[in-house]
Motif scaffolding. Sequence first.
Motif, PDB file in Angstrom:
ATOM      1  N   ILE A 195      -0.807 -17.849  -3.836  1.00 29.63           N
ATOM      2  CA  ILE A 195       0.026 -19.012  -3.523  1.00 29.63           C
ATOM      3  C   ILE A 195       0.742 -19.424  -4.801  1.00 29.63           C
ATOM      4  N   GLU A 196       1.930 -19.954  -4.675  1.00 31.69           N
ATOM      5  CA  GLU A 196       2.690 -20.419  -5.826  1.00 31.69           C
ATOM      6  C   GLU A 196       3.674 -21.477  -5.374  1.00 31.69           C
ATOM      7  N   GLY A 197       4.065 -22.327  -6.301  1.00 34.57           N
ATOM      8  CA  GLY A 197       5.006 -23.392  -6.000  1.00 34.57           C
ATOM      9  C   GLY A 197       4.884 -24.507  -7.023  1.00 34.57           C
ATOM     10  N   TYR A 198       5.585 -25.601  -6.765  1.00 32.29           N
ATOM     11  CA  TYR A 198       5.608 -26.715  -7.697  1.00 32.29           C
ATOM     12  C   TYR A 198       4.459 -27.685  -7.417  1.00 32.29           C
ATOM     13  N   LEU A 199       3.818 -28.160  -8.488  1.00 30.51           N
ATOM     14  CA  LEU A 199       2.789 -29.194  -8.432  1.00 30.51           C
ATOM     15  C   LEU A 199       3.054 -30.191  -9.559  1.00 30.51           C
ATOM     16  N   TYR A 200       2.616 -31.417  -9.337  1.00 32.09           N
ATOM     17  CA  TYR A 200       2.701 -32.440 -10.373  1.00 32.09           C
ATOM     18  C   TYR A 200       1.301 -32.684 -10.929  1.00 32.09           C
ATOM     19  N   THR A 201       1.207 -32.799 -12.254  1.00 35.99           N
ATOM     20  CA  THR A 201      -0.082 -32.959 -12.927  1.00 35.99           C
ATOM     21  C   THR A 201      -0.148 -34.316 -13.601  1.00 35.99           C
ATOM     22  N   GLN A 202      -1.279 -34.987 -13.410  1.00 30.98           N
ATOM     23  CA  GLN A 202      -1.498 -36.277 -14.061  1.00 30.98           C
ATOM     24  C   GLN A 202      -1.925 -36.043 -15.507  1.00 30.98           C
ATOM     25  N   GLU A 203      -1.152 -36.581 -16.442  1.00 35.16           N
ATOM     26  CA  GLU A 203      -1.446 -36.410 -17.855  1.00 35.16           C
ATOM     27  C   GLU A 203      -1.459 -37.763 -18.544  1.00 35.16           C
ATOM     28  N   LYS A 204      -2.404 -37.925 -19.458  1.00 32.89           N
ATOM     29  CA  LYS A 204      -2.559 -39.178 -20.184  1.00 32.89           C
ATOM     30  C   LYS A 204      -1.867 -39.078 -21.533  1.00 32.89           C
ATOM     31  N   TRP A 213       3.250 -38.285 -14.739  1.00 31.65           N
ATOM     32  CA  TRP A 213       3.118 -37.108 -13.868  1.00 31.65           C
ATOM     33  C   TRP A 213       4.164 -36.087 -14.288  1.00 31.65           C
ATOM     34  N   VAL A 214       3.690 -34.897 -14.664  1.00 34.16           N
ATOM     35  CA  VAL A 214       4.546 -33.833 -15.189  1.00 34.16           C
ATOM     36  C   VAL A 214       4.640 -32.712 -14.162  1.00 34.16           C
ATOM     37  N   LYS A 215       5.843 -32.199 -13.962  1.00 33.04           N
ATOM     38  CA  LYS A 215       6.066 -31.140 -12.973  1.00 33.04           C
ATOM     39  C   LYS A 215       5.801 -29.767 -13.581  1.00 33.04           C
ATOM     40  N   TYR A 216       5.046 -28.932 -12.851  1.00 33.20           N
ATOM     41  CA  TYR A 216       4.731 -27.565 -13.265  1.00 33.20           C
ATOM     42  C   TYR A 216       5.039 -26.623 -12.105  1.00 33.20           C
ATOM     43  N   TYR A 217       5.398 -25.395 -12.462  1.00 28.01           N
ATOM     44  CA  TYR A 217       5.437 -24.329 -11.461  1.00 28.01           C
ATOM     45  C   TYR A 217       4.129 -23.570 -11.578  1.00 28.01           C
ATOM     46  N   CYS A 218       3.323 -23.601 -10.514  1.00 30.32           N
ATOM     47  CA  CYS A 218       1.950 -23.086 -10.563  1.00 30.32           C
ATOM     48  C   CYS A 218       1.816 -21.850  -9.682  1.00 30.32           C
ATOM     49  N   GLN A 219       0.960 -20.934 -10.147  1.00 30.17           N
ATOM     50  CA  GLN A 219       0.640 -19.717  -9.411  1.00 30.17           C
ATOM     51  C   GLN A 219      -0.877 -19.519  -9.439  1.00 30.17           C
ATOM     52  N   TYR A 220      -1.429 -19.083  -8.304  1.00 35.86           N
ATOM     53  CA  TYR A 220      -2.874 -18.865  -8.233  1.00 35.86           C
ATOM     54  C   TYR A 220      -3.147 -17.509  -7.604  1.00 35.86           C
ATOM     55  N   GLU A 221      -3.973 -16.703  -8.298  1.00 35.63           N
ATOM     56  CA  GLU A 221      -4.403 -15.393  -7.818  1.00 35.63           C
ATOM     57  C   GLU A 221      -5.874 -15.513  -7.436  1.00 35.63           C
ATOM     58  N   LYS A 222      -6.155 -15.379  -6.130  1.00 35.71           N
ATOM     59  CA  LYS A 222      -7.499 -15.646  -5.624  1.00 35.71           C
ATOM     60  C   LYS A 222      -8.520 -14.638  -6.129  1.00 35.71           C
ATOM     61  N   GLU A 223      -8.134 -13.368  -6.265  1.00 37.41           N
ATOM     62  CA  GLU A 223      -9.103 -12.338  -6.661  1.00 37.41           C
ATOM     63  C   GLU A 223      -9.638 -12.582  -8.060  1.00 37.41           C
ATOM     64  N   THR A 224      -8.766 -12.966  -8.982  1.00 36.76           N
ATOM     65  CA  THR A 224      -9.192 -13.189 -10.373  1.00 36.76           C
ATOM     66  C   THR A 224      -9.428 -14.668 -10.683  1.00 36.76           C
ATOM     67  N   LYS A 225      -9.135 -15.557  -9.694  1.00 35.96           N
ATOM     68  CA  LYS A 225      -9.261 -16.998  -9.882  1.00 35.96           C
ATOM     69  C   LYS A 225      -8.409 -17.489 -11.059  1.00 35.96           C
ATOM     70  N   MET A 236      -0.015 -22.263 -15.046  1.00 40.43           N
ATOM     71  CA  MET A 236       0.827 -23.464 -15.029  1.00 40.43           C
ATOM     72  C   MET A 236       2.001 -23.263 -15.989  1.00 40.43           C
ATOM     73  N   THR A 237       3.218 -23.373 -15.454  1.00 42.49           N
ATOM     74  CA  THR A 237       4.419 -23.237 -16.268  1.00 42.49           C
ATOM     75  C   THR A 237       5.173 -24.558 -16.245  1.00 42.49           C
ATOM     76  N   PRO A 238       5.279 -25.259 -17.396  1.00 43.83           N
ATOM     77  CA  PRO A 238       6.049 -26.514 -17.417  1.00 43.83           C
ATOM     78  C   PRO A 238       7.480 -26.257 -16.964  1.00 43.83           C
ATOM     79  N   MET A 239       7.991 -27.150 -16.135  1.00 43.17           N
ATOM     80  CA  MET A 239       9.295 -26.898 -15.530  1.00 43.17           C
ATOM     81  C   MET A 239      10.135 -28.151 -15.580  1.00 43.17           C
ATOM     82  N   ASP A 240      11.378 -27.968 -16.038  1.00 43.76           N
ATOM     83  CA  ASP A 240      12.360 -29.036 -16.045  1.00 43.76           C
ATOM     84  C   ASP A 240      13.641 -28.477 -15.457  1.00 43.76           C
TER      85      ASP A 240
END
Length: 436
Positions: A268-277, A284-296, A300-304
Amino acid sequence: MGHPPLEFSDCYLDSPDFRERLKCYEQELERTNKFIKDVIKDGNALISAMRNYSSAVQKFSQTLQSFQFDFIGDTLTDDEINIAESFKEFAELLNEVENERMMMVHNASDLLIKPLENFRKEQIGFTKERKKKFEKDGERFYSLLDRHLHLSSKKKESQLQEADLQVDKERHNFFESSLDYVYQIQEVQESKKFNIVEPVLAFLHSLFISNSLTVELTQDFLPYKQQLQLSLQNTRNHFSSTREEMEELKKRMKEAPQTCKLPGQPTIEGYLYTQEKWALGISWVKYYCQYEKETKTFTMTPMDQKPGAKQQGPLDLTLKYCVRRKTESIDKRFCFDIETNERPGTITLQALSEANRRLWMEAMDGKEPIYHSPITKQEEMELNEVGFKFVRKCINIIETKGIKTEGLYRTVGSNIQVQKLLNAFFGLQVQDQGIT
């Protein structure tokens, strides 16, 4: 030099890699547009400057030789190789006759200038209009999405549903603009092979045969001309069949974009927002995220999305667990928490919608949060009764054994007496099983 192909499925994800590949096509289109302008400019100069014909031909041949076709894919067919080398062949041919004076045929402008002008204005110009619409719709969608995700979950349900519908509408418009733009830019990329080469070929053919001094040279040119015409026709036929496939794939993507996932892509991949202090608070910072289930592996790629913004490199993390964030625990919707091996603590992520959150949690084997049951009325009464008995015991001990001891009540005493009485009380408490 070959460019990686653009897939219609990339339009739905709008990933950073897709934007980089699209930028290569845009640069190539701009380079082609500039080349066509140069050819038109030099062709007009060749027609009008008969007295300086020799130098004009030389300049024109140099322009042709400096251009190199770029094709999609790693390998080229024989026809594509033939087309790619055609301008060099033309330039060499012109260099052989640079000192010969020739007369331009009356229809030279119709053969060369008008077709290239039409291609540049109609095809390339239309592609640029598609680009403007793509960028405008993308800016409007991501701007609306940012405002949408900042909505408080405490707003009325009707307001939230209306906001969700508006975001879905803008997402659909942006997705269609992206599909149309990718389709158009690939169509121009393919059609330029014959739309540029054919006018040049026709112009050169007319130029050479119009002068009796070049008849012999023209005869030598005819075999290559025929071979190139065959390659161009093959390319045109291939373009027609490929265009039908592209239209069919585009239609399928409009109907079901999520079903056209290519092999080798992340789970799965797509945009997610991350809560950062930060020092000034939480953002809330926008990232383009990708997840590979087999390797877990969670990347996270910062995206503007702002034009010209400098992009940071991706961050690879190893997922430990994923759990949905309780609704009442945060003033944001669509949130879930993950924990990784590389970063301490939990990472709070915000999906783009409830359906999107379910997809992420399903891919990450996410869990539901555990809710502790509140204490019952019967349990509360039993606890109160035990507490009352304990306090009553304490009062009885003090009244019967320590009422006259200095340090208790109003009698002035010493710390030693107080400590002695406390030790006696706690010793009695250990023996009394009813209290303990």
